[in-house]
Write an enzyme that holds these catalytic residues in place. Sequence first.
Site, mmCIF file in Angstrom:
data_model
loop_
_atom_site.group_PDB
_atom_site.id
_atom_site.type_symbol
_atom_site.label_atom_id
_atom_site.label_comp_id
_atom_site.label_asym_id
_atom_site.label_seq_id
_atom_site.Cartn_x
_atom_site.Cartn_y
_atom_site.Cartn_z
ATOM 1 N N ASP A 67 -2.007 0.718 8.292
ATOM 2 C CA ASP A 67 -0.817 1.515 7.976
ATOM 3 C C ASP A 67 0.363 1.158 8.886
ATOM 4 O OD1 ASP A 67 -2.249 2.860 5.980
ATOM 5 O OD2 ASP A 67 -2.958 4.388 7.387
ATOM 6 N N HIS B 136 0.978 5.180 1.302
ATOM 7 C CA HIS B 136 0.317 6.033 2.297
ATOM 8 C C HIS B 136 0.970 7.415 2.272
ATOM 9 C CE1 HIS B 136 -1.974 6.982 5.858
ATOM 10 N NE2 HIS B 136 -0.883 7.498 6.385
ATOM 11 N N SER C 144 4.978 6.826 2.108
ATOM 12 C CA SER C 144 5.588 5.541 2.456
ATOM 13 C C SER C 144 4.894 4.435 1.691
ATOM 14 C CB SER C 144 5.417 5.252 3.956
ATOM 15 O OG SER C 144 5.846 6.325 4.757
ATOM 16 N N ASN D 101 0.859 -1.183 0.000
ATOM 17 C CA ASN D 101 0.000 0.000 0.000
ATOM 18 C C ASN D 101 0.894 1.231 0.000
ATOM 19 O OD1 ASN D 101 -2.481 1.529 0.323
ATOM 20 N ND2 ASN D 101 -1.890 1.862 2.445
#
Length: 196
Positions: free
Chosen positions: A147, A111, A138, A109
């Site tokens: 996260d 972020h 990130s 992912n």
Amino acid sequence: MNKARTAILISGRGSNMMALVEAASAADFPAEIACVVSNRADAKGLDFAAGRGIPIRVIDHKAFASREAFEAALDAYLRSMNVEAIALAGFMRVLTAQFIAGWDGRMINIHPSLLPAYKGLHTHERAIADGAKVAGCSVHLVTAELDGGPVLLQAEVPVLAGDTPDVLAARVLKEEHRIYPQALAWLAERIIEERE
């Protein structure tokens, strides 16, 4: 070249998805984009993917009685497409620990903060309100902690006097588009090595 089959999950315009698709169009990039999936039929990024000849699928979370039922349909589709890696690109659904466990070490992912700072939403507003001097983005492996997975890559940008959340977001987004393909390449290379 042996490439890792990758699904990109989106909920909106998919600008990070576009950056990944562009990167994957290079002959020497170790991932191929097997499909783009959205939980929203009106996601603008679907048109871009379809225009590139990438299979698209809408799996509307609202059509299912539970998160688990939605994720079961999503998982079944991804496996039917022989997907090996997942890149979340503005996918606005929090995935369950059970789904994540099925893709352990194979889902990333991006972020818009320098994790572990500013997990969750409204990252740019919070950074500005705190008087932060640097912000950034990130790429991390997805774990059950929101996260909270291991960070693979980060990029910093300055927070300038007079920045609004939108201005800061645009500066961060440029870096997102730069580092997300690098992180996907790293993940894809790892998957190819495991396979061989």
